[in-house]
Design a protein around this motif. Sequence first.
Motif, short mmCIF file in Angstrom:
data_model
loop_
_atom_site.label_atom_id
_atom_site.label_comp_id
_atom_site.label_asym_id
_atom_site.label_seq_id
_atom_site.Cartn_x
_atom_site.Cartn_y
_atom_site.Cartn_z
N GLY A 140 0.84 -1.20 0.00
CA GLY A 140 0.00 0.00 0.00
C GLY A 140 0.87 1.24 0.00
O GLY A 140 0.58 2.23 -0.69
N MET A 141 1.97 1.21 0.77
CA MET A 141 2.84 2.39 0.84
C MET A 141 3.51 2.66 -0.51
O MET A 141 3.74 3.81 -0.86
N SER A 178 1.08 6.48 6.44
CA SER A 178 0.77 7.54 5.47
C SER A 178 1.27 8.87 6.03
O SER A 178 1.92 9.65 5.33
N ASN A 190 -8.46 5.57 9.77
CA ASN A 190 -7.72 4.62 10.60
C ASN A 190 -7.04 5.41 11.71
O ASN A 190 -6.14 6.19 11.39
N THR A 234 -9.15 1.57 1.80
CA THR A 234 -8.74 0.32 2.45
C THR A 234 -9.76 -0.19 3.47
O THR A 234 -10.09 -1.37 3.48
N PHE A 235 -10.25 0.72 4.36
CA PHE A 235 -11.12 0.25 5.44
C PHE A 235 -12.47 -0.23 4.92
O PHE A 235 -13.06 -1.14 5.48
N MET A 283 -7.07 4.35 -3.86
CA MET A 283 -5.90 3.61 -3.41
C MET A 283 -6.37 2.53 -2.43
O MET A 283 -7.33 2.73 -1.69
N LYS A 320 -5.06 -5.91 3.01
CA LYS A 320 -6.16 -5.97 3.98
C LYS A 320 -7.34 -6.78 3.41
O LYS A 320 -7.18 -7.94 3.12
N VAL A 359 1.52 -8.81 1.25
CA VAL A 359 1.56 -7.34 1.36
C VAL A 359 1.49 -6.80 -0.07
O VAL A 359 2.29 -7.18 -0.92
N MET A 360 0.49 -5.94 -0.35
CA MET A 360 0.33 -5.40 -1.71
C MET A 360 -0.51 -4.12 -1.67
O MET A 360 -1.26 -3.90 -0.72
N GLU A 372 -0.37 -5.92 14.24
CA GLU A 372 -0.69 -4.87 13.28
C GLU A 372 -1.47 -5.50 12.12
O GLU A 372 -1.53 -6.70 11.99
N THR A 428 0.60 0.78 15.15
CA THR A 428 0.42 1.30 13.78
C THR A 428 0.54 2.81 13.65
O THR A 428 0.75 3.32 12.55
N ARG A 436 -7.84 -0.93 18.72
CA ARG A 436 -8.55 -1.10 17.45
C ARG A 436 -8.78 -2.58 17.19
O ARG A 436 -7.86 -3.38 17.36
O1 P1T Z 1 0.78 -2.00 4.78
P1 P1T Z 1 0.62 -1.54 3.37
O2 P1T Z 1 0.06 -2.58 2.47
O3 P1T Z 1 1.84 -0.89 2.83
O4 P1T Z 1 -0.55 -0.41 3.38
C1 P1T Z 1 -0.41 0.82 4.05
C2 P1T Z 1 -1.76 1.33 4.49
C3 P1T Z 1 -2.39 2.33 3.76
N1 P1T Z 1 -3.60 2.81 4.10
C4 P1T Z 1 -4.27 2.34 5.16
C5 P1T Z 1 -5.62 2.90 5.51
C6 P1T Z 1 -3.71 1.33 5.95
O5 P1T Z 1 -4.41 0.87 6.99
C7 P1T Z 1 -2.43 0.82 5.62
C8 P1T Z 1 -1.75 -0.23 6.44
N2 P1T Z 1 -2.26 -0.34 7.74
C9 P1T Z 1 -1.82 -1.16 8.72
C10 P1T Z 1 -0.80 -2.00 8.58
C11 P1T Z 1 -2.58 -1.09 9.97
O6 P1T Z 1 -2.51 -2.03 10.79
O7 P1T Z 1 -3.31 -0.11 10.17
#
Ligand code: P1T
Length: 379
Positions: free
Chosen positions: A74-75, A101, A145, A172-173, A190, A195, A204-205, A323, A339, A359
């Motif tokens: 995600g990052m 983020s 989040n 994501t949520f 995005m 998740k 992880v993606m 996490e 987190t 959480r």
């Molecule tokens: O972990 P990653 O796939 O790189 O995604 C980052 C990310 C981006 N946006 C939101 C809303 C997210 O919750 C996350 C990743 N979050 C966690 C690892 C967490 O436990 O909140």
Amino acid sequence: MKFATKAIHAGQHPDPATGAVMTPVYQTSTYAQKSPGDHKGYEYSRGTNPTRKALEDCMAALENAKFGLAFASGMAATDAVLKLLKPGDEVITGNDLYGGSYRIFTKVFANYGIKFHFLNLSDPEIIRHHISEKTRLIWIETPTNPTMQVIDIRAVAAIAKAENVLLTVDNTFASPYLQNPIDLGADLVMHSVTKYIGGHSDVVMGALMTNNEQLYKDLWFIYNSCGATPGPMDSFLVLRGIKTLHLRMQAHCANGRRVAEFLQNHPRIEKVYWPGFEHHPNHHIAKAQMRDFGGMISIVLKNAGLQETFKIASSFKVFTLAESLGGVESLVNHPATMTHASIPREEREKAGVVDNLLRLSVGVEDIDDLLADLEQALN
Ligand code: P1T
């Protein structure tokens, strides 16, 4: 096609070579060319890979988008969006965000001359006071989040469009099953695919989806040039996981509702953040822009210090202290030290991320076992 059919079929066809029903894992870095430039659209797997392409098309279809790109996290997807900016550009974003983020904004891209405004966007009109000719991007998470604020996507999109600013929604949520920001006017969606989309805590993606062809081309250039693209095995695992996204989300939502209602009446709990409550701020917006309310819930423990909060966080037997979120298994997380630890205390407390906040990512186990586990952990 409707959501469940797209989740199972979009982007996928029986393999032309063998008839294999599942898209094969094209575990290859490169592709034979008859003469230079004479190939079947695949040159090198950093830029294109058939397993990844099937997943990208499926994810795009679920967000009602034409184009999808998968990233190594995600990052990495967030990083690609921020690389569209130049020194001097400004970004408007929320005051409650995933800690990573906040970290990439303030500790990485601020060093390249990009300025970030962190605002409480529960009333989107606040954006008008901070927008200027330097504003290039509005970045929102909804629900946020970890405090589950709900932001009115349609209202933010109207402001973004009028001011010619790009709107990205971190979905994501909610997952694409519960909310489709492009339908509400966002330019870009995005996801941390790690998740709900992946759903099994094994990959992880990240992903970006859009209907704007020029934006897709600009992002594909960054994706191919910078190279944070996922491999075929991870793409295959997500293609497998995504086929049950609709079924999993229905179970997350049903269990989430039961857990939220149980916690709401518990004497050890001061506050429950869940957008399905009628008293939740912006519940009416959640009701309008989401199909249901999901399985993410945050709670504030009554009169608990850090030690007491840690004790409760460590005493679950079915929920795992970890996490992440959105997998089939239930997780509990302590945002202030896990987190969201990279956000300075003063900043995170303004958004309600206090030391006695936990959480929950409510999974799809039997609800009786989840409620019994909460009962024993809170006693
Ligand atoms: O972990 P990653 O796939 O790189 O995604 C980052 C990310 C981006 N946006 C939101 C809303 C997210 O919750 C996350 C990743 N979050 C966690 C690892 C967490 O436990 O909140």
